[in-house]
Design an enzyme around this catalytic site. Structure first.
Site, PDB file in Angstrom:
ATOM      1  N   ILE A  12      32.714  57.533  49.083  1.00 28.99           N
ATOM      2  CA  ILE A  12      33.608  57.760  47.935  1.00 28.99           C
ATOM      3  C   ILE A  12      33.408  56.699  46.843  1.00 28.99           C
ATOM      4  O   ILE A  12      33.200  57.040  45.685  1.00 28.99           O
ATOM      5  CB  ILE A  12      35.097  57.784  48.380  1.00 28.99           C
TER       6      ILE A  12
ATOM      7  N   ARG B 262      49.481  44.670  46.009  1.00 27.64           N
ATOM      8  CA  ARG B 262      49.461  45.920  45.239  1.00 27.64           C
ATOM      9  C   ARG B 262      49.843  47.105  46.120  1.00 27.64           C
ATOM     10  O   ARG B 262      50.366  48.098  45.613  1.00 27.64           O
ATOM     11  CB  ARG B 262      48.053  46.173  44.695  1.00 27.64           C
TER      12      ARG B 262
ATOM     13  N   ASP C 247      40.191  54.485  51.968  1.00 25.02           N
ATOM     14  CA  ASP C 247      41.136  53.373  51.894  1.00 25.02           C
ATOM     15  C   ASP C 247      41.309  52.645  53.228  1.00 25.02           C
ATOM     16  O   ASP C 247      41.845  51.536  53.256  1.00 25.02           O
ATOM     17  CB  ASP C 247      42.518  53.878  51.436  1.00 25.02           C
TER      18      ASP C 247
ATOM     19  N   ARG D 266      34.427  54.192  38.913  1.00 28.41           N
ATOM     20  CA  ARG D 266      35.616  55.020  38.739  1.00 28.41           C
ATOM     21  C   ARG D 266      35.674  55.686  37.354  1.00 28.41           C
ATOM     22  O   ARG D 266      36.571  55.418  36.552  1.00 28.41           O
ATOM     23  CB  ARG D 266      36.893  54.207  39.015  1.00 28.41           C
ATOM     24  N   PRO D 267      34.727  56.570  37.077  1.00 29.23           N
ATOM     25  CA  PRO D 267      34.760  57.280  35.796  1.00 29.23           C
ATOM     26  C   PRO D 267      35.957  58.228  35.727  1.00 29.23           C
ATOM     27  O   PRO D 267      36.589  58.524  36.750  1.00 29.23           O
ATOM     28  CB  PRO D 267      33.445  58.067  35.802  1.00 29.23           C
ATOM     29  N   ILE D 268      36.269  58.698  34.509  1.00 27.34           N
ATOM     30  CA  ILE D 268      37.386  59.649  34.359  1.00 27.34           C
ATOM     31  C   ILE D 268      36.912  60.949  33.693  1.00 27.34           C
ATOM     32  O   ILE D 268      37.699  61.678  33.123  1.00 27.34           O
ATOM     33  CB  ILE D 268      38.564  59.030  33.568  1.00 27.34           C
ATOM     34  N   ASP D 269      35.597  61.204  33.800  1.00 25.96           N
ATOM     35  CA  ASP D 269      35.037  62.399  33.156  1.00 25.96           C
ATOM     36  C   ASP D 269      35.687  63.692  33.653  1.00 25.96           C
ATOM     37  O   ASP D 269      35.928  64.615  32.874  1.00 25.96           O
ATOM     38  CB  ASP D 269      33.513  62.435  33.373  1.00 25.96           C
ATOM     39  N   LEU D 270      36.007  63.753  34.945  1.00 28.03           N
ATOM     40  CA  LEU D 270      36.607  64.985  35.481  1.00 28.03           C
ATOM     41  C   LEU D 270      38.007  65.201  34.912  1.00 28.03           C
ATOM     42  O   LEU D 270      38.409  66.327  34.613  1.00 28.03           O
ATOM     43  CB  LEU D 270      36.675  64.936  37.015  1.00 28.03           C
TER      44      LEU D 270
ATOM     45  N   ARG E 288      44.460  50.529  36.989  1.00 30.73           N
ATOM     46  CA  ARG E 288      43.633  51.646  36.526  1.00 30.73           C
ATOM     47  C   ARG E 288      44.318  52.983  36.721  1.00 30.73           C
ATOM     48  O   ARG E 288      44.128  53.914  35.943  1.00 30.73           O
ATOM     49  CB  ARG E 288      42.336  51.671  37.328  1.00 30.73           C
TER      50      ARG E 288
HETATM   51  C1  UD1 Z   1      42.875  57.822  44.633  1.00 28.08           C
HETATM   52  C2  UD1 Z   1      43.708  56.775  45.322  1.00 28.08           C
HETATM   53  C3  UD1 Z   1      42.811  55.747  46.000  1.00 28.08           C
HETATM   54  C4  UD1 Z   1      41.834  56.441  46.936  1.00 28.08           C
HETATM   55  C5  UD1 Z   1      41.082  57.551  46.204  1.00 28.08           C
HETATM   56  C6  UD1 Z   1      40.199  58.375  47.125  1.00 28.08           C
HETATM   57  C7  UD1 Z   1      45.723  56.685  43.995  1.00 28.08           C
HETATM   58  C8  UD1 Z   1      46.578  55.914  43.070  1.00 28.08           C
HETATM   59  N1  UD1 Z   1      44.549  56.118  44.348  1.00 28.08           N
HETATM   60  O1  UD1 Z   1      42.112  57.162  43.625  1.00 28.08           O
HETATM   61  O2  UD1 Z   1      43.629  54.859  46.758  1.00 28.08           O
HETATM   62  O3  UD1 Z   1      40.892  55.509  47.416  1.00 28.08           O
HETATM   63  O4  UD1 Z   1      42.027  58.448  45.577  1.00 28.08           O
HETATM   64  O5  UD1 Z   1      40.946  58.908  48.170  1.00 28.08           O
HETATM   65  O6  UD1 Z   1      46.083  57.756  44.450  1.00 28.08           O
HETATM   66  N2  UD1 Z   1      35.362  60.484  40.125  1.00 28.08           N
HETATM   67  C9  UD1 Z   1      34.499  60.847  39.116  1.00 28.08           C
HETATM   68  N3  UD1 Z   1      35.037  61.261  37.933  1.00 28.08           N
HETATM   69  C10 UD1 Z   1      36.377  61.346  37.718  1.00 28.08           C
HETATM   70  C11 UD1 Z   1      37.250  60.977  38.771  1.00 28.08           C
HETATM   71  C12 UD1 Z   1      36.713  60.544  39.972  1.00 28.08           C
HETATM   72  O7  UD1 Z   1      33.283  60.788  39.272  1.00 28.08           O
HETATM   73  O8  UD1 Z   1      36.792  61.738  36.622  1.00 28.08           O
HETATM   74  C13 UD1 Z   1      34.798  60.006  41.429  1.00 28.08           C
HETATM   75  C14 UD1 Z   1      35.167  58.539  41.694  1.00 28.08           C
HETATM   76  O9  UD1 Z   1      34.268  57.658  41.060  1.00 28.08           O
HETATM   77  C15 UD1 Z   1      35.084  58.475  43.193  1.00 28.08           C
HETATM   78  C16 UD1 Z   1      35.558  59.858  43.618  1.00 28.08           C
HETATM   79  O10 UD1 Z   1      35.435  60.697  42.483  1.00 28.08           O
HETATM   80  O11 UD1 Z   1      33.721  58.335  43.581  1.00 28.08           O
HETATM   81  C17 UD1 Z   1      36.992  59.880  44.137  1.00 28.08           C
HETATM   82  O12 UD1 Z   1      37.847  59.391  43.136  1.00 28.08           O
HETATM   83  P1  UD1 Z   1      39.350  59.902  42.995  1.00 28.08           P
HETATM   84  O13 UD1 Z   1      39.663  60.879  44.087  1.00 28.08           O
HETATM   85  O14 UD1 Z   1      39.549  60.331  41.598  1.00 28.08           O
HETATM   86  O15 UD1 Z   1      40.154  58.571  43.267  1.00 28.08           O
HETATM   87  P2  UD1 Z   1      41.396  58.023  42.483  1.00 28.08           P
HETATM   88  O16 UD1 Z   1      42.284  59.133  42.083  1.00 28.08           O
HETATM   89  O17 UD1 Z   1      40.940  57.053  41.451  1.00 28.08           O
END
Ligand code: UD1
Length: 417
Positions: A327, A397, A305, A121-125, A92
């Site tokens: 988280i 991984r 993590d 794990r949405p990507i809206d942000l 992802r």
């Molecule tokens: C990264 C790490 C992962 C770690 C996580 C939190 C990498 C490759 N992975 O994952 O190991 O567990 O940070 O420290 O670096 N969110 C939204 N919208 C978005 C993006 C995120 O709502 O567009 C939410 C997620 O669902 C989650 C929170 O924000 O609840 C944190 O996510 P994020 O910090 O983005 O984690 P990753 O970058 O996916």
């Protein structure tokens, strides 16, 4: 499908150099596409996620050569702006290529990352921020299509300090017209490593590691050499392994300044911690004490993590520990497996109540995701008897040859394919 077999109850006593950080190497490898040049990246851990990232780079037309932990990435002949579904499904976090590809090609097409084992794990942000930089984004047939005549600096406020979104913005904005600021940026140390890598290429980024990051767009970036920072989550896992077995461990290369929340908790649980420059030593010679509450938070809070490996510790500590996972909503999949090993854990939504047992017993268990798998390794090392952990592919991984490091430190652990 591989499995690990652990004969528990042996004291961990070891010293080794810590692997490079998975969460730093992935965005840094994505960043190599920005400069259309030759990059040498040292201290790349041998992980399946790194192999998947190499596959993405090769699919984009980059040349990648690996000599053990050194990766040479030449992005001069990059000839594609698309990441197909097959590769996005493998990992992802390939979504962090989006910012890099759009900056290099002014167009990008990646498959939707889809649901994942630890939560939605949405990507809206990510998408909202990229739109703020003037990138047009459409979503159709499971793909995200991005085009931009020009990427323009903007002031971006993140509603949550997302690590991936912060990295995507840094990658997209470093060659933008004008200045970009990210408010409420993620402060994880891996962001700082990415900033250092990009600045070495010629980018002008400041503030990494703090809540406000400033990116002044530059015209050109060039190839660089860089050494990946040590992995603080892997460090936390091996420290937990030593703590669980009343053992001792010396981790060379560890940066204690990145691990305060982890080290403070281990200290509260009764371990002796020696923080030195570029290494950490832990000794544990009695049953662990339960920590009252463990709440996962964005950095510098307690990392999500490392929640699961520490739940394995709480399962054998003296007293009750309450975990609150703030988280990822589905990061308790190791609980059922720990319960099979004799742990007393009750779940209620994001809260887990762990009543420490005198001992765990070996069992057949299944890793369902990366860090949950690591928790089962920690539990298996401490348990009486044999533990068999199925699905080592998840552990691979993020942990480089976990059985070798642990076997060298006194564990009886073998891998069966
Ligand atoms: C990264 C790490 C992962 C770690 C996580 C939190 C990498 C490759 N992975 O994952 O190991 O567990 O940070 O420290 O670096 N969110 C939204 N919208 C978005 C993006 C995120 O709502 O567009 C939410 C997620 O669902 C989650 C929170 O924000 O609840 C944190 O996510 P994020 O910090 O983005 O984690 P990753 O970058 O996916």
């Amino acid at each position: 499908m591989g499995r690990l077999v652990i004969e528990g109850g042996r004291r961990i006593d070891g010293e080794f150099a810590l692997q490079g950080a998975k969460n730093a190497v992935l965005p840094i490898l994505a960043a190599t596409v920005l400069n259309g040049g030759k990059n040498i990246v040292y201290n790349c851990p041998e992980l399946s996620d790194v192999s998947s990232t190499i596959e993405v780079l090769e699919n984009l037309g980059c040349k990648v050569v690996r000599h053990q932990n050194i990766l040479e990435v030449d992005s001069s002949d990059m000839n594609s702006h698309t990441i197909p579904e097959r590769l996005m499904r493998k990992m992802r976090s390939s979504i962090i290529f989006l910012g890099a590809i759009i900056a290099r090609c002014k167009k990008a097409c990646v498959s939707m990352p889809g649901g994942c084992e630890i939560g939605q794990r949405p990507i809206d942000l990510h998408l909202k921020a990229l739109r703020a930089l003037g990138i047009e984004i459409t979503e159709s047939h499971g793909y995200i299509n991005c085009v931009a005549d020009k990427i323009t600096g903007a002031d971006i406020h993140l509603d949550f300090p997302s690590v991936g979104a912060t990295e995507n913005i840094m990658l997209a904005a470093c060659t933008a017209d004008g200045i970009t600021t990210i408010e409420n940026a993620a402060r994880e140390p891996e962001i700082m490593d990415l900033q250092n890598f990009l600045n070495r290429m010629g980018a002008r980024i400041s503030g990494g590691g703090g809540s406000v990051i400033r990116i002044e767009g530059v015209k050109k970036l060039s190839g660089v050499e860089h050494t990946i920072m040590p992995d603080r989550i892997v460090a936390g896992t091996y420290l937990a392994a030593a703590a669980a077995t009343k053992g001792q461990i010396i981790l060379n290369g560890a940066d204690c300044t990145h691990m305060s929340a982890i080290l403070n908790l281990l200290s509260d649980m009764g371990c002796r911690i020696y923080r030195e420059e570029a290494r950490v030593i832990l000794t544990a010679n009695r049953r662990l004490l339960a920590a009252a509450t463990v709440k996962t938070m964005p950095y510098p809070g307690f990392p999500t993590d490392i929640q699961s490996p520490f739940m394995a510790l709480a399962a054998i500590a003296d007293g009750t520990t309450i975990f609150i996972e703030n988280i990822f909503e589905n990061r308790y999949q190791h609980v059922d497996e720990l319960v099979r090993m004799g742990a007393d854990i009750r779940l209620d939504g994001r809260c887990a109540v762990v009543v420490g047992a005198e001992r765990l017993t070996g069992a057949n268990v299944v890793a369902k995701e990366l860090r949950g798998g690591a928790a089962l390794v920690v539990a298996g090392l401490a348990a009486d008897g044999i533990t068999t952990i199925e699905n080592t592919k998840y552990i691979d991984r993020g942990y480089e040859r976990i059985e070798d490091y642990l076997a060298l430190s006194g564990a009886k652990i073998t891998r069966k394919e």
